[in-house]
Design a protein around this motif. Structure first.
Motif, PDB file in Angstrom:
ATOM      1  N   MET A   1      11.805   1.842 -15.857  1.00 29.72           N
ATOM      2  CA  MET A   1      12.542   2.164 -14.654  1.00 29.72           C
ATOM      3  C   MET A   1      11.837   1.507 -13.471  1.00 29.72           C
ATOM      4  O   MET A   1      10.625   1.510 -13.383  1.00 29.72           O
ATOM      5  N   SER A   2      12.583   0.972 -12.547  1.00 33.37           N
ATOM      6  CA  SER A   2      11.979   0.264 -11.426  1.00 33.37           C
ATOM      7  C   SER A   2      11.880   1.140 -10.177  1.00 33.37           C
ATOM      8  O   SER A   2      12.125   0.704  -9.073  1.00 33.37           O
ATOM      9  N   LEU A   3      11.499   2.375 -10.385  1.00 40.73           N
ATOM     10  CA  LEU A   3      11.197   3.276  -9.279  1.00 40.73           C
ATOM     11  C   LEU A   3       9.678   3.319  -9.176  1.00 40.73           C
ATOM     12  O   LEU A   3       9.002   3.743 -10.098  1.00 40.73           O
ATOM     13  N   THR A   4       9.150   2.802  -8.068  1.00 37.96           N
ATOM     14  CA  THR A   4       7.710   2.768  -7.897  1.00 37.96           C
ATOM     15  C   THR A   4       7.312   3.582  -6.671  1.00 37.96           C
ATOM     16  O   THR A   4       8.147   3.891  -5.820  1.00 37.96           O
ATOM     17  N   PHE A   5       6.049   3.887  -6.590  1.00 39.03           N
ATOM     18  CA  PHE A   5       5.539   4.752  -5.531  1.00 39.03           C
ATOM     19  C   PHE A   5       4.525   3.973  -4.707  1.00 39.03           C
ATOM     20  O   PHE A   5       3.557   3.433  -5.253  1.00 39.03           O
ATOM     21  N   HIS A   6       4.762   3.922  -3.423  1.00 36.90           N
ATOM     22  CA  HIS A   6       3.924   3.163  -2.499  1.00 36.90           C
ATOM     23  C   HIS A   6       2.524   3.764  -2.422  1.00 36.90           C
ATOM     24  O   HIS A   6       2.365   4.956  -2.183  1.00 36.90           O
ATOM     25  N   ASP A   7       1.527   2.943  -2.657  1.00 38.37           N
ATOM     26  CA  ASP A   7       0.148   3.424  -2.611  1.00 38.37           C
ATOM     27  C   ASP A   7      -0.549   3.039  -1.312  1.00 38.37           C
ATOM     28  O   ASP A   7      -1.748   3.243  -1.160  1.00 38.37           O
ATOM     29  N   GLY A   8       0.200   2.466  -0.382  1.00 33.49           N
ATOM     30  CA  GLY A   8      -0.353   2.071   0.905  1.00 33.49           C
ATOM     31  C   GLY A   8      -0.718   0.606   0.993  1.00 33.49           C
ATOM     32  O   GLY A   8      -1.101   0.127   2.055  1.00 33.49           O
ATOM     33  N   THR A   9      -0.596  -0.131  -0.111  1.00 38.74           N
ATOM     34  CA  THR A   9      -1.030  -1.530  -0.109  1.00 38.74           C
ATOM     35  C   THR A   9       0.110  -2.543  -0.164  1.00 38.74           C
ATOM     36  O   THR A   9      -0.123  -3.718   0.078  1.00 38.74           O
ATOM     37  N   ASN A  10       1.329  -2.136  -0.476  1.00 38.28           N
ATOM     38  CA  ASN A  10       2.436  -3.088  -0.563  1.00 38.28           C
ATOM     39  C   ASN A  10       2.624  -3.764   0.794  1.00 38.28           C
ATOM     40  O   ASN A  10       2.829  -3.092   1.797  1.00 38.28           O
ATOM     41  N   PRO A  11       2.552  -5.101   0.846  1.00 41.48           N
ATOM     42  CA  PRO A  11       2.615  -5.790   2.143  1.00 41.48           C
ATOM     43  C   PRO A  11       3.924  -5.573   2.907  1.00 41.48           C
ATOM     44  O   PRO A  11       3.931  -5.679   4.127  1.00 41.48           O
ATOM     45  N   LEU A  12       5.005  -5.268   2.209  1.00 37.08           N
ATOM     46  CA  LEU A  12       6.268  -5.056   2.910  1.00 37.08           C
ATOM     47  C   LEU A  12       6.273  -3.771   3.727  1.00 37.08           C
ATOM     48  O   LEU A  12       6.911  -3.697   4.775  1.00 37.08           O
ATOM     49  N   TYR A  13       5.586  -2.746   3.253  1.00 34.70           N
ATOM     50  CA  TYR A  13       5.721  -1.425   3.867  1.00 34.70           C
ATOM     51  C   TYR A  13       4.409  -0.822   4.363  1.00 34.70           C
ATOM     52  O   TYR A  13       4.414   0.276   4.890  1.00 34.70           O
ATOM     53  N   ARG A  14       3.296  -1.519   4.209  1.00 34.38           N
ATOM     54  CA  ARG A  14       2.016  -0.898   4.561  1.00 34.38           C
ATOM     55  C   ARG A  14       1.866  -0.612   6.047  1.00 34.38           C
ATOM     56  O   ARG A  14       1.232   0.356   6.421  1.00 34.38           O
ATOM     57  N   TYR A  16       4.342   0.228   8.128  1.00 31.13           N
ATOM     58  CA  TYR A  16       5.182   1.398   8.396  1.00 31.13           C
ATOM     59  C   TYR A  16       4.485   2.678   7.942  1.00 31.13           C
ATOM     60  O   TYR A  16       4.537   3.697   8.612  1.00 31.13           O
ATOM     61  N   SER A  17       3.820   2.610   6.797  1.00 28.29           N
ATOM     62  CA  SER A  17       3.173   3.803   6.248  1.00 28.29           C
ATOM     63  C   SER A  17       1.737   3.976   6.744  1.00 28.29           C
ATOM     64  O   SER A  17       1.050   4.882   6.282  1.00 28.29           O
ATOM     65  N   ARG A  18       1.313   3.131   7.663  1.00 28.68           N
ATOM     66  CA  ARG A  18      -0.059   3.178   8.185  1.00 28.68           C
ATOM     67  C   ARG A  18      -1.086   3.117   7.044  1.00 28.68           C
ATOM     68  O   ARG A  18      -2.086   3.823   7.055  1.00 28.68           O
ATOM     69  N   HIS A  19      -0.777   2.302   6.035  1.00 28.58           N
ATOM     70  CA  HIS A  19      -1.659   2.076   4.881  1.00 28.58           C
ATOM     71  C   HIS A  19      -1.932   3.358   4.092  1.00 28.58           C
ATOM     72  O   HIS A  19      -2.979   3.505   3.478  1.00 28.58           O
ATOM     73  N   ARG A  20      -0.988   4.293   4.109  1.00 26.85           N
ATOM     74  CA  ARG A  20      -1.161   5.552   3.382  1.00 26.85           C
ATOM     75  C   ARG A  20      -0.178   5.610   2.216  1.00 26.85           C
ATOM     76  O   ARG A  20       0.894   5.024   2.244  1.00 26.85           O
ATOM     77  N   ALA A  21      -0.553   6.392   1.219  1.00 27.13           N
ATOM     78  CA  ALA A  21       0.287   6.562   0.021  1.00 27.13           C
ATOM     79  C   ALA A  21       1.514   7.401   0.356  1.00 27.13           C
ATOM     80  O   ALA A  21       1.539   8.156   1.334  1.00 27.13           O
ATOM     81  N   TRP A  22       2.513   7.304  -0.477  1.00 21.73           N
ATOM     82  CA  TRP A  22       3.814   7.950  -0.281  1.00 21.73           C
ATOM     83  C   TRP A  22       3.725   9.464  -0.149  1.00 21.73           C
ATOM     84  O   TRP A  22       4.581  10.089   0.465  1.00 21.73           O
TER      85      TRP A  22
END
Length: 159
Positions: A1-14, A16-22
Motif C-alpha cells: 500500500m502506498s500510504l506512508t507517514f512523514h518522518d520530518g525528512t521528506n523534502p516536499l513537506y519538511r 510545512y511540518s517544521r521537520h517534525r514527524a506526522w
C-alpha cells in the motif's frame, strides 16, 4: 500500500511540518495530559489505526480535486503514487447543534496528507455517544507546497 507517514525528512513537506514527524504532539498542538488529546495520541494517531481508517469506504471515496477526480482509494492502493500523512488527527471543533447535557457534543477533526506537492485535509468526526472517530469522504485543498510532484516532475508553467 502506498500510504506512508512523514518522518520530518521528506523534502516536499519538511518545511510545512517544521521537520517534525506526522504524529508529533507539538506539530499537532495536542496536550497528552488532556483526555481528548490523549485519545488521539494513544489510540488514533498510530500507523495501524490510520491505515485502518484509510481502508474504510468513506475515506476511499474521498475525491481530492473535486467531482470527476480520482478517488483517494485509487491513490492509496496504487504503486505509482504516494499518499503521505503529514499531520495525524488534530484540531477539535465542536459540531454545532450536537451538544446535549446528557451525551456531550460531537466534534470535527481532520488530518493532513500530501499528494503530488499539494496538501489536503481529510475530515473526521468524533461521536461522543460511542466515543469513536470515523473519517468522512470530505476533503479540501490546503496550500501548494511545491511545484515538484512525488516523482520529481516540475509543474509546467503557462506561456
Amino acid at each position: 500500500m502506498s500510504l506512508t507517514f512523514h518522518d520530518g525528512t521528506n523534502p516536499l513537506y519538511r518545511n510545512y511540518s517544521r521537520h517534525r514527524a506526522w504524529n508529533d504532539t507539538s506539530l499537532l498542538r495536542l496536550n497528552p495530559r488532556r483526555s481528548y488529546d490523549r485519545l488521539l495520541t494513544g489510540t488514533y494517531n498510530t500507523e495501524a489505526k490510520i491505515r485502518e481508517l484509510f481502508g474504510r469506504p468513506a475515506a476511499q471515496n474521498c475525491r481530492p480535486g473535486g467531482v470527476g477526480a480520482s478517488k483517494l482509494g485509487d491513490y492509496v492502493g496504487s504503486a505509482e503514487r504516494d499518499v503521505i500523512i503529514i499531520k495525524g488527527l488534530h484540531q477539535w471543533v465542536e459540531k454545532v447543534g450536537t451538544g446535549t447535557a446528557r451525551w456531550g457534543s460531537d466534534f470535527k477533526l481532520h488530518l493532513s496528507f500530501g499528494l503530488d506537492g499539494q496538501l489536503w485535509h481529510l475530515y473526521a468526526t468524533y461521536f461522543s455517544d460511542n466515543e469513536r472517530i470515523t473519517l468522512t469522504s470530505e476533503c479540501s485543498a490546503g496550500e501548494r507546497v511545491t511545484a515538484i510532484d512525488h516523482e520529481g516532475f516540475a509543474r509546467q508553467k503557462r506561456r
